[in-house]
Design a protein around this motif. Structure first.
Motif, PDB file in Angstrom:
ATOM      1  N   SER A 191      51.687  45.817  39.099  1.00 10.21           N
ATOM      2  CA  SER A 191      50.486  45.126  39.598  1.00 10.21           C
ATOM      3  C   SER A 191      49.895  45.875  40.784  1.00 10.21           C
ATOM      4  CB  SER A 191      50.848  43.697  40.024  1.00 10.21           C
ATOM      5  OG  SER A 191      51.370  42.988  38.934  1.00 10.21           O
TER       6      SER A 191
ATOM      7  N   SER B  21      45.578  41.786  49.234  1.00  9.76           N
ATOM      8  CA  SER B  21      44.324  41.051  49.455  1.00  9.76           C
ATOM      9  C   SER B  21      43.177  41.983  49.851  1.00  9.76           C
ATOM     10  CB  SER B  21      44.534  40.024  50.572  1.00  9.76           C
ATOM     11  OG  SER B  21      44.709  40.708  51.817  1.00  9.76           O
TER      12      SER B  21
ATOM     13  N   ASN C 243      36.536  43.217  41.888  1.00  4.92           N
ATOM     14  CA  ASN C 243      37.749  42.398  41.838  1.00  4.92           C
ATOM     15  C   ASN C 243      37.539  41.138  41.009  1.00  4.92           C
ATOM     16  OD1 ASN C 243      39.072  39.790  43.488  1.00  4.92           O
ATOM     17  ND2 ASN C 243      40.485  41.405  42.914  1.00  4.92           N
ATOM     18  N   TYR C 244      38.521  40.854  40.154  1.00  6.75           N
ATOM     19  CA  TYR C 244      38.505  39.607  39.386  1.00  6.75           C
ATOM     20  C   TYR C 244      39.941  39.208  39.101  1.00  6.75           C
ATOM     21  CZ  TYR C 244      37.561  36.292  35.594  1.00  6.75           C
ATOM     22  OH  TYR C 244      37.506  35.168  34.817  1.00  6.75           O
ATOM     23  N   LYS C 245      40.282  37.982  39.482  1.00  2.00           N
ATOM     24  CA  LYS C 245      41.625  37.444  39.223  1.00  2.00           C
ATOM     25  C   LYS C 245      42.728  38.444  39.591  1.00  2.00           C
ATOM     26  CE  LYS C 245      40.509  33.939  35.828  1.00  2.00           C
ATOM     27  NZ  LYS C 245      40.615  33.443  34.462  1.00  2.00           N
ATOM     28  N   GLU C 246      42.692  38.922  40.800  1.00  2.00           N
ATOM     29  CA  GLU C 246      43.727  39.809  41.344  1.00  2.00           C
ATOM     30  C   GLU C 246      43.756  41.207  40.720  1.00  2.00           C
ATOM     31  OE1 GLU C 246      47.512  37.814  41.603  1.00  2.00           O
ATOM     32  OE2 GLU C 246      46.733  36.388  43.054  1.00  2.00           O
ATOM     33  N   HIS C 247      42.712  41.597  39.987  1.00  2.00           N
ATOM     34  CA  HIS C 247      42.648  42.994  39.526  1.00  2.00           C
ATOM     35  C   HIS C 247      41.516  43.714  40.259  1.00  2.00           C
ATOM     36  CE1 HIS C 247      43.105  46.579  37.186  1.00  2.00           C
ATOM     37  NE2 HIS C 247      41.835  46.534  36.814  1.00  2.00           N
ATOM     38  N   TRP C 248      41.862  44.857  40.858  1.00  2.00           N
ATOM     39  CA  TRP C 248      40.905  45.677  41.602  1.00  2.00           C
ATOM     40  C   TRP C 248      40.620  46.969  40.839  1.00  2.00           C
ATOM     41  CZ3 TRP C 248      38.903  43.628  45.940  1.00  2.00           C
ATOM     42  CH2 TRP C 248      39.649  42.651  46.632  1.00  2.00           C
TER      43      TRP C 248
ATOM     44  N   GLU D 195      30.660  37.875  34.643  1.00  2.00           N
ATOM     45  CA  GLU D 195      32.036  37.594  34.227  1.00  2.00           C
ATOM     46  C   GLU D 195      32.874  37.040  35.375  1.00  2.00           C
ATOM     47  OE1 GLU D 195      33.641  41.141  32.455  1.00  2.00           O
ATOM     48  OE2 GLU D 195      32.030  41.245  30.964  1.00  2.00           O
ATOM     49  N   GLY D 196      32.273  36.953  36.577  1.00  2.00           N
ATOM     50  CA  GLY D 196      32.984  36.358  37.709  1.00  2.00           C
ATOM     51  C   GLY D 196      33.576  37.347  38.694  1.00  2.00           C
ATOM     52  N   TYR D 197      33.250  38.639  38.540  1.00  3.97           N
ATOM     53  CA  TYR D 197      33.772  39.654  39.464  1.00  3.97           C
ATOM     54  C   TYR D 197      33.092  39.566  40.822  1.00  3.97           C
ATOM     55  CZ  TYR D 197      36.465  42.462  36.134  1.00  3.97           C
ATOM     56  OH  TYR D 197      37.399  42.911  35.246  1.00  3.97           O
ATOM     57  N   SER D 198      33.862  39.865  41.873  1.00  4.05           N
ATOM     58  CA  SER D 198      33.288  40.096  43.199  1.00  4.05           C
ATOM     59  C   SER D 198      33.100  41.600  43.297  1.00  4.05           C
ATOM     60  CB  SER D 198      34.254  39.659  44.302  1.00  4.05           C
ATOM     61  OG  SER D 198      34.500  38.278  44.200  1.00  4.05           O
TER      62      SER D 198
END
Length: 204
Positions: free
Chosen positions: A12, A76, A115-120, A158-161
């Motif tokens: 991860s 984070s 970043n989306y759901k802890e993936h960068w 899709e919800g990405y920051s």
């Protein structure tokens, strides 16, 4: 394309891959990022202690796991931000009012971190071309100038920051090579594991 540094996904550790793909080299290890996370945890603990070490809030805080990292290797946004500060780089939220006021065309930027759901992952310009350097892909993916804005809009949907990188990125070989020549991509890279999955389903 061979000159482009592209760290592929391990465990991860996408935050590490994201930073190294952005900076185009092995700049950060999990140990480096862990020490930044511990430093942030300690700063947060000291701030909480100001309210009194006997307070319920402080005791509750001590019992909670770190918000800056976990055992799986997730880090984070604060850890990433502090790591980039070492290189004089700042993050700015792409859809913030502050950034939108600047009215900058995305193709005039140098890089984005998504970043989306802890993936960068990183999207970066090298020479005059844009590349998706997602560590989940088998290699860098070329993104045309016309597709870049659409690609970023799709990620947001899709919800990405998305964060814009401000500041001067360190020099790299890929930047120099792609500054004098443009590359073409005949085949888009697949997601890691996609070939195996197709192969095993074909065998069945």
């Amino acid at each position: 394309m061979d000159a482009i540094f592209h760290e592929k996904q391990e465990g991860s550790l996408c935050a590490q891959h994201c930073l190294n793909n952005l900076l185009q080299g092995e700049y950060f290890t999990p140990v480096d990022l862990s020490s930044i996370a511990h430093q942030l945890d300690e700063e947060e603990r000291m701030r909480m202690a100001e309210g009194g070490v006997m307070s319920d809030e402080y005791r509750t805080f001590l019992q909670q796991p770190s918000g800056n990292m976990d055992d799986s290797g997730f880090f984070s946004i604060q850890v990433i931000s502090n790591a980039l500060r070492v290189w004089g780089l700042e993050l700015m939220l792409f859809n913030s009012r502050e950034y939108q006021r600047l009215m900058i065309d995305p193709i005039n930027e140098k890089a984005f971190i998504c970043n989306y759901k802890e993936h960068w992952f990183t999207v970066r310009k090298l020479g005059q071309q844009w590349f998706n350097l997602n560590s989940l892909l088998t290699g860098p993916e070329l993104i045309s100038d016309t597709y870049l804005a659409l690609f970023l809009a799709q990620l947001q949907q899709e919800g990405y920051s998305i964060f814009v990188i401000r500041g001067n990125l360190p020099d790299c070989e890929a930047e120099q090579i792609l500054g004098i020549m443009r590359v073409q991509q005949q085949q888009r890279p697949k997601l890691i594991g996609e070939d195996e999955a197709q192969g095993s389903s074909g065998q069945r």
